[in-house]
Scaffold this motif. Structure first.
Motif, PDB file in Angstrom:
ATOM      1  N   TRP A   1       0.838  -1.209   0.000  1.00  0.00           N
ATOM      2  CA  TRP A   1       0.000   0.000   0.000  1.00  0.00           C
ATOM      3  C   TRP A   1       0.869   1.254   0.000  1.00  0.00           C
ATOM      4  O   TRP A   1       0.545   2.238  -0.682  1.00  0.00           O
ATOM      5  CB  TRP A   1      -0.928  -0.018   1.208  1.00  0.00           C
ATOM      6  N   ARG A   2       1.979   1.211   0.737  1.00  0.00           N
ATOM      7  CA  ARG A   2       2.874   2.364   0.738  1.00  0.00           C
ATOM      8  C   ARG A   2       3.437   2.617  -0.660  1.00  0.00           C
ATOM      9  O   ARG A   2       3.537   3.768  -1.109  1.00  0.00           O
ATOM     10  CB  ARG A   2       4.016   2.135   1.738  1.00  0.00           C
ATOM     11  N   GLU A   3       3.776   1.541  -1.364  1.00  0.00           N
ATOM     12  CA  GLU A   3       4.276   1.686  -2.734  1.00  0.00           C
ATOM     13  C   GLU A   3       3.246   2.378  -3.626  1.00  0.00           C
ATOM     14  O   GLU A   3       3.574   3.292  -4.397  1.00  0.00           O
ATOM     15  CB  GLU A   3       4.610   0.307  -3.307  1.00  0.00           C
ATOM     16  N   CYS A   4       1.990   1.971  -3.512  1.00  0.00           N
ATOM     17  CA  CYS A   4       0.941   2.553  -4.353  1.00  0.00           C
ATOM     18  C   CYS A   4       0.681   4.012  -3.984  1.00  0.00           C
ATOM     19  O   CYS A   4       0.421   4.847  -4.862  1.00  0.00           O
ATOM     20  CB  CYS A   4      -0.343   1.738  -4.221  1.00  0.00           C
ATOM     21  N   CYS A   5       0.756   4.323  -2.696  1.00  0.00           N
ATOM     22  CA  CYS A   5       0.578   5.716  -2.263  1.00  0.00           C
ATOM     23  C   CYS A   5       1.705   6.593  -2.790  1.00  0.00           C
ATOM     24  O   CYS A   5       1.473   7.734  -3.215  1.00  0.00           O
ATOM     25  CB  CYS A   5       0.505   5.787  -0.738  1.00  0.00           C
TER      26      CYS A   5
ATOM     27  N   LEU B   1       1.684   9.832  -5.539  1.00  0.00           N
ATOM     28  CA  LEU B   1       2.214  11.155  -5.183  1.00  0.00           C
ATOM     29  C   LEU B   1       3.263  11.645  -6.176  1.00  0.00           C
ATOM     30  O   LEU B   1       3.875  12.687  -5.949  1.00  0.00           O
ATOM     31  CB  LEU B   1       2.816  11.106  -3.771  1.00  0.00           C
ATOM     32  N   SER B   2       3.480  10.920  -7.254  1.00  0.00           N
ATOM     33  CA  SER B   2       4.424  11.398  -8.268  1.00  0.00           C
ATOM     34  C   SER B   2       3.849  12.622  -8.966  1.00  0.00           C
ATOM     35  O   SER B   2       2.627  12.831  -8.983  1.00  0.00           O
ATOM     36  CB  SER B   2       4.712  10.297  -9.292  1.00  0.00           C
TER      37      SER B   2
ATOM     38  N   ARG C   1      -6.869   6.978  -6.873  1.00  0.00           N
ATOM     39  CA  ARG C   1      -5.729   6.688  -7.735  1.00  0.00           C
ATOM     40  C   ARG C   1      -4.802   5.656  -7.087  1.00  0.00           C
ATOM     41  O   ARG C   1      -4.301   4.741  -7.754  1.00  0.00           O
ATOM     42  CB  ARG C   1      -4.972   7.982  -8.054  1.00  0.00           C
ATOM     43  N   ALA C   2      -4.575   5.768  -5.779  1.00  0.00           N
ATOM     44  CA  ALA C   2      -3.713   4.805  -5.089  1.00  0.00           C
ATOM     45  C   ALA C   2      -4.318   3.407  -5.148  1.00  0.00           C
ATOM     46  O   ALA C   2      -3.612   2.417  -5.369  1.00  0.00           O
ATOM     47  CB  ALA C   2      -3.487   5.237  -3.639  1.00  0.00           C
ATOM     48  N   PHE C   3      -5.635   3.313  -4.974  1.00  0.00           N
ATOM     49  CA  PHE C   3      -6.253   1.988  -4.996  1.00  0.00           C
ATOM     50  C   PHE C   3      -6.293   1.422  -6.413  1.00  0.00           C
ATOM     51  O   PHE C   3      -6.183   0.200  -6.600  1.00  0.00           O
ATOM     52  CB  PHE C   3      -7.663   2.028  -4.412  1.00  0.00           C
ATOM     53  N   ALA C   4      -6.417   2.279  -7.397  1.00  0.00           N
ATOM     54  CA  ALA C   4      -6.349   1.797  -8.778  1.00  0.00           C
ATOM     55  C   ALA C   4      -4.995   1.147  -9.045  1.00  0.00           C
ATOM     56  O   ALA C   4      -4.896   0.090  -9.683  1.00  0.00           O
ATOM     57  CB  ALA C   4      -6.580   2.952  -9.743  1.00  0.00           C
TER      58      ALA C   4
END
Length: 510
Positions: free
Chosen positions: A161-165, A169-170, A387-390
Motif C-alpha cells: 500500500w505504501r508503494e501505491c501511495c 504522489l508522483s 488513484r492509489a487503490f487503482a
C-alpha cells in the motif's frame, strides 16, 4: 529589540509521551504551531535558542534545530542571522487574537437560553435514536475481539500500500487527482473495477454504468435518497443489515419484513410479499448476518419474480470476495438481463475499512442521477485514494491480499467452529464457508445483550443479534454474531472458553 519568550513556558507546554507514534520533532513543531495560531505569542516575538529549548525539553539540540528549520520553510517562523528565530507576523494577520489574548466566549450566566432553538422539536427523525450495531471505540485493547468488519494489522499489506501511495504522489499522478473532479471518478479505478473486480463476479459493465462511493454506506444512502419516499415499499431481509434498514427508514420508505432460512430468501414462499415491493434489498452472497448463501435456483427465481411483479433488486454483494472455495458465487447482477438489479460492492471492507471505497453498478440513466446527487453531498470520493487503490489493483496486490485473507479466515473459522463445538455445544451456528463471521443461536433462555456485557468485562467482545431483527423480541435476543477478522487464531479457543463461562454463569443465575 523584540522580547524573548521564557524557556520555562515551553517546558510547561511540552508533554513528552513515550507511547506516542509521533516523532519528537513533530511534537515540538505541533507545540510551536499551536502557540502561534492560538495567539499565545505576540507577533515578531523571539523564540528560545535551539540549545536552551533542547535543554529545557530534554531532547537533542538537532531535534529542535530541524523543527525550527521546518517551521521557517512553512512560514511560521523567521530566521534572522545572529539573532535567532522569531514569530512571523504574517501568520497571525487576520486572527482575532493577534495581541496574544484570545477572545472569550460569553459566560454561562450571559447565555440567552430563552431564545435558543429547541432542537429536539426541529429534528423529526433523529438518526441517533435508531438501533445500530455498537462497537467499543477501544476494541483493540480487548484480548478477544470477536467483532466483525475491523482491521487486522497483521494482515495489512503495508509495503504494497505504501508503494501505491508513493506512486500516486508522483508529479505526473498528482495532476490527475488533485483537481476537482466534480461529478467524475478516477478513470483508472473505473477501468480496474471493470476489468479486474467485476468479471470475477460475472458482471460486465461500461464506464458510464459505474460510480465510486464512500463505502457501501454512501452507495445505499444515495440509492435510497434518489428512489424512496413515504409511498415506497422496500422488501427487507429479517434478520438483516441494520444500517441499510436505518437508511431506508430515514428516507420514509415502508419496510416489508421478509424472513430468511438457511439458504437466504425463499422467493417461491414469499411470492405474495414480493408482489407488494417496489424495491428489494438483499445480500445473496453471504446473507447479513446469518452468512447463508442463496443457491443459484433461488437467484433465478428471484429475478423472474422481479420481472413478474415489476420491482427492482438492490444487491449488496456482502463479503462476495471472502469465499473459501476460491470461486466467488455468481452475482445476481451477472444473471440479470433486464436491468432489474442495482449492484453495490465494496473495495475496502476486506482491505482497510477506514479507506471507505465502494461502488454502484447500474443502468447509465440511474448512474447519471446518482452522480448528480453525490455532487450535492461530497462532490466525489478523495481522488488521491482512488488513484492509489487503482494502482493497488493494477499491480496485483489486491488479488494477492484476497488469497492471504482466504487462507487466514479459513484457519480462523475452523478454530472458531471447533471451539464452539467444544465449549458451547448447546449453541447452534451456521457452518462457515466464507466471510469473516459466525451467526450463533443460543439456548431459548439466553439474553445475548446481557451476555455481551458480561463477556466484555472479561475481555471478550461479541455483537448481540437483536439489532439485526426488525423487532427486538425474546426470539431475537438469543442470537449473537462473532467476527474473526480482527482476532488472531491462537486467541480464538481461549476467547470462546471465556465466553462459555459467561453463558453458563447466566444459566445458573437465570
Amino acid at each position: 529589540m523584540p522580547s524573548r519568550t521564557p524557556t520555562a513556558l515551553w517546558a510547561q507546554r511540552f508533554t513528552r509521551s513515550p507511547a506516542s507514534k509521533t516523532s519528537l520533532q513533530d511534537q515540538i513543531r505541533q507545540m510551536l504551531v499551536a502557540a502561534v495560531l492560538d495567539g499565545q505569542l505576540p507577533p515578531d516575538v523571539a523564540l528560545p535558542s535551539s540549545r536552551d529549548l533542547a535543554d529545557q525539553l530534554g531532547v537533542a539540540r538537532n531535534t529542535v534545530v530541524l523543527a525550527y528549520q521546518m517551521l521557517v520553510e512553512e512560514g511560521y517562523l523567521i530566521s534572522r542571522e545572529r539573532s535567532g528565530h522569531f514569530v512571523n507576523p504574517e501568520m497571525q494577520r487576520g486572527l482575532p487574537h493577534v495581541s496574544g489574548t484570545a477572545q472569550l466566549a460569553p459566560s454561562a450566566g450571559e447565555e440567552d437560553t430563552e431564545h435558543r432553538p429547541v432542537w429536539r422539536q426541529r429534528i423529526a427523525h433523529p438518526p441517533s435514536q435508531q438501533r445500530n450495531i455498537v462497537k467499543p471505540a477501544n476494541w483493540q485493547h480487548y484480548e478477544y475481539p470477536f467483532i466483525y468488519g475491523q482491521f487486522d494489522q497483521s494482515l495489512f499489506p503495508t509495503n504494497d500500500w505504501r508503494e501505491c501511495c508513493m506512486k500516486a504522489l508522483s508529479i505526473m499522478e498528482i495532476r490527475n487527482w488533485a483537481p476537482d473532479l466534480i461529478e467524475r471518478d478516477d478513470e483508472s479505478l473505473i477501468q480496474q473495477i471493470r476489468t479486474r473486480v467485476l468479471p470475477r463476479r460475472g458482471v460486465f459493465a461500461k464506464p458510464e454504468e459505474i460510480i465510486i462511493t464512500n463505502g457501501c454506506q454512501q452507495a445505499l444512502y444515495l440509492i435510497a435518497d434518489l428512489l424512496c419516499d413515504e409511498d415506497t415499499t422496500v422488501g427487507f431481509e429479517n434478520p438483516g443489515y441494520p444500517d441499510a434498514r436505518n437508511i431506508f427508514e430515514n428516507r420514509n420508505a415502508q419496510l416489508l419484513s421478509l424472513p430468511v432460512d438457511s439458504n437466504g430468501l425463499a422467493p417461491e414462499a414469499l411470492e405474495g410479499e414480493l408482489a407488494r415491493c417496489d424495491y428489494l434489498y438483499v445480500t445473496p452472497s453471504h446473507q447479513c448476518p446469518s452468512t447463508a448463501t442463496m443457491p443459484l435456483e433461488r437467484r433465478r427465481a428471484l429475478l423472474e419474480s422481479a420481472q413478474r411483479h415489476d420491482f427492482v433488486i438492490v444487491e449488496d454483494d456482502y463479503e462476495s470476495e471472502n469465499t473459501f472455495s476460491g470461486t466467488p458465487h455468481p452475482a445476481l447482477k451477472s444473471l440479470d438481463t433486464a436491468d432489474r438489479v442495482i449492484y453495490v460492492g465494496s473495495l475496502s471492507k476486506t482491505f482497510a475499512p477506514g479507506l471507505r471505497l465502494g461502488y454502484v453498478v447500474g443502468p447509465s440513466e440511474l448512474i447519471r442521477e446518482l452522480r448528480a446527487l453525490r455532487r450535492l453531498m461530497v462532490r466525489h470520493p478523495v481522488g488521491y485514494v482512488q488513484r492509489a487503490f487503482a494502482t493497488f489493483l493494477a499491480l496485483g496486490h489486491h488479488d494477492a491480499l484476497l488469497r492471504r485473507l482466504a487462507h487466514a479466515y479459513r484457519e480462523r473459522s475452523q478454530a472458531l467452529m471447533a471451539a464452539l463445538d467444544r465449549h458451547l455445544p448447546e449453541a447452534r451456528y451456521v457452518p462457515i464457508t466464507g466471510g469473516a463471521s459466525s451467526w450463533v443461536q443460543g439456548p431459548a433462555w439466553l439474553d445475548a445483550e446481557r451476555l455481551a456485557t458480561d463477556a466484555q468485562a472479561v475481555g471478550v467482545l461479541i455483537e448481540p443479534g437483536n439489532v439485526f431483527f426488525m423487532n427486538d423480541d425474546a426470539q431475537a435476543r438469543r442470537y449473537f454474531r462473532m467476527g474473526f477478522s480482527a482476532i488472531a487464531t491462537e486467541k480464538i479457543e481461549p476467547g470462546v472458553r471465556a465466553l462459555a463461562q459467561c453463558v453458563h454463569a447466566q444459566q445458573r443465575n437465570a
